[in-house]
Design a protein around this motif. Structure first.
Motif, PDB file in Angstrom:
ATOM      1  N   ILE A  14       0.862  -1.195   0.000  1.00 23.37           N
ATOM      2  CA  ILE A  14       0.000   0.000   0.000  1.00 23.37           C
ATOM      3  C   ILE A  14       0.890   1.235   0.000  1.00 23.37           C
ATOM      4  N   LEU A  20      -5.855   6.275   4.820  1.00 21.69           N
ATOM      5  CA  LEU A  20      -6.334   5.010   4.271  1.00 21.69           C
ATOM      6  C   LEU A  20      -7.845   4.996   4.236  1.00 21.69           C
ATOM      7  N   ASN A  24      -9.135   0.498   0.816  1.00 17.89           N
ATOM      8  CA  ASN A  24      -7.865  -0.161   1.138  1.00 17.89           C
ATOM      9  C   ASN A  24      -8.083  -1.311   2.114  1.00 17.89           C
ATOM     10  N   VAL A  68       0.138   3.774   7.612  1.00 17.87           N
ATOM     11  CA  VAL A  68      -0.146   2.527   6.880  1.00 17.87           C
ATOM     12  C   VAL A  68       0.350   1.326   7.688  1.00 17.87           C
ATOM     13  N   LYS A 204      -8.103   7.766  -1.828  1.00 15.99           N
ATOM     14  CA  LYS A 204      -7.579   8.671  -0.795  1.00 15.99           C
ATOM     15  C   LYS A 204      -7.499  10.101  -1.312  1.00 15.99           C
TER      16      LYS A 204
END
Ligand code: TYM
Length: 341
Positions: A14, A20, A24, A68, A204
């Motif tokens: 990612i 996020l 995702n 992330v 995003k």
């Protein structure tokens, strides 16, 4: 490819660019967690080198990288069972990426729909990195001889390009060195759509925050966004055929199915005939039930970035023990002099 078999190994990544989204989570992270339980070696990467193909403010890149990693950990990626790291700490990615720039053809890159979408009318002004990005993604995957790549629908073309690169390399050098990785795109919600426009992907980088659910959104915000999500006036149909020309309705049903670990058929068996006044609050409640524990744990981890950094460093070391020999063999196959080792 014929003879050679490769051990089942998963690689996926990612980009740390912006927050996020639920896309995702459902399209990637949630399934990565499940694949840890199966018969694969699993390698998950925060692909920071990909993020800088478009401008990233340094402080934002730093924070997004932590975010992330925190999302993966909070969702259940186990840093012992899986290898979890950020891409730039394993230089072999960039090195194999360069070699693949010399395998991939310009014509192949010109077919990449994601580049066309992102670049729009301004292709000339984009970074060279954004254009070459799919060959770095191929390097990410093939550097580990990964066989399975769990991604959302939007990344399918890039995994297919990865196969083309592997095939051309093997053919040109007369070897069976790289596997043909399979995209794994299974279940509902593999293409979560924008809540304001069912013809666009939830991303995003979309203009309005109302069009997406962020993994760090609080309960009220999630409820408000689903309440305001665009829909048609009809009640829910009782079977999936009835969703055919109703992209917004289909999207919400698929999100529900993805979150509940069930199928759209089962959701409609329960909610068929119900109006949005019933379904939207049920969806919001389910989303909060699933996301709230994750975002709470993400916040805790984000308050302890040193802990994340330690885990990423350790993950990068483990990743490198797999990546380096494969990179060295690639150099050997191509005829490079590697007398330093
Ligand atoms: P990225 O960072 O845009 O997205 C990460 C993952 O989330 C999935 N995803 C979605 N799935 C369903 N619905 C959506 N609306 C949605 N939005 C995002 C993506 O499909 C992806 O699986 N190029 C990749 C990152 C990458 C990578 C790799 C992936 C770099 N190297 C090697 C796999 C293997 C990307 O930009 O993903």
């Amino acid at each position: 490819m014929s003879g050679r078999t490769f051990a089942p190994r998963v690689f996926s990544g990612i980009k740390p660019s912006g927050g996020l989204t639920l896309g995702n989570y459902l399209g990637a992270i949630k399934r990565w967690v499940a694949m840890q339980e199966e018969d694969y070696e699993t390698i998950y990467c925060v692909v920071d080198l990909h993020a800088v193909t478009v401008w990233q403010d340094p402080a934002d890149l730093h924070r997004s990288t932590h975010e992330v990693a925190a999302a993966m950990l909070a969702s259940g990626i186990d840093p012992e069972r899986s290898i979890l790291f950020n891409q730039s700490q394993v230089p072999a990615h960039a090195e194999l990426g360069w070699l693949f720039n010399c395998v991939a053809r310009v014509g192949w890159m010109n077919r990449m729909t994601q580049f066309k979408e992102k670049a729009g009318k301004n292709a000339e002004k984009q970074s060279l990195g954004l254009y070459a990005y799919p060959s770095l993604m191929a390097a990410d995957i093939l550097l580990y001889h990964a066989t399975h790549v769990p991604v959302g629908e939007d990344q399918k073309q890039h995994v297919e390009l990865t196969r083309d690169i592997a095939q051309k390399f093997n053919h040109d050098y007369g070897v069976e060195f790289f596997p043909m990785p399979e995209p794994v795109i299974e279940g509902p919600a593999m293409r979560v759509m924008n809540l304001r426009d069912g013809s666009k992907k939830m991303s995003k980088s979309g203009e309005s925050d109302m069009e997406r659910i962020n993994m760090l959104d609080d309960a009220d915000t999630i409820a408000k966004k689903f309440k305001k999500a665009r829909t048609d006036p009809e009640p829910l149909p009782s079977d999936v055929a009835g969703l055919a020309d109703r992209p917004e309705a289909r999207n919400l049903v698929e999100i529900y199915a993805g979150l509940a670990d069930t199928t759209p058929e089962a959701v409609l068996a329960e909610f068929g005939g119900a109006g949005w006044g019933t379904f939207k609050p049920a969806l919001a409640e389910l989303a909060v039930e699933k996301l709230a524990p994750i975002s709470t744990e993400m916040q805790r981890l984000l308050d302890a970035p040193d802990e994340i950094d330690r885990l990423l460093a350790r993950g990068a070391e483990r990743a490198e023990t797999i990546a380096k020999p494969i990179l060295e063999q690639t150099f050997d196959i191509m005829g490079f002099v590697r007398s330093r080792r």
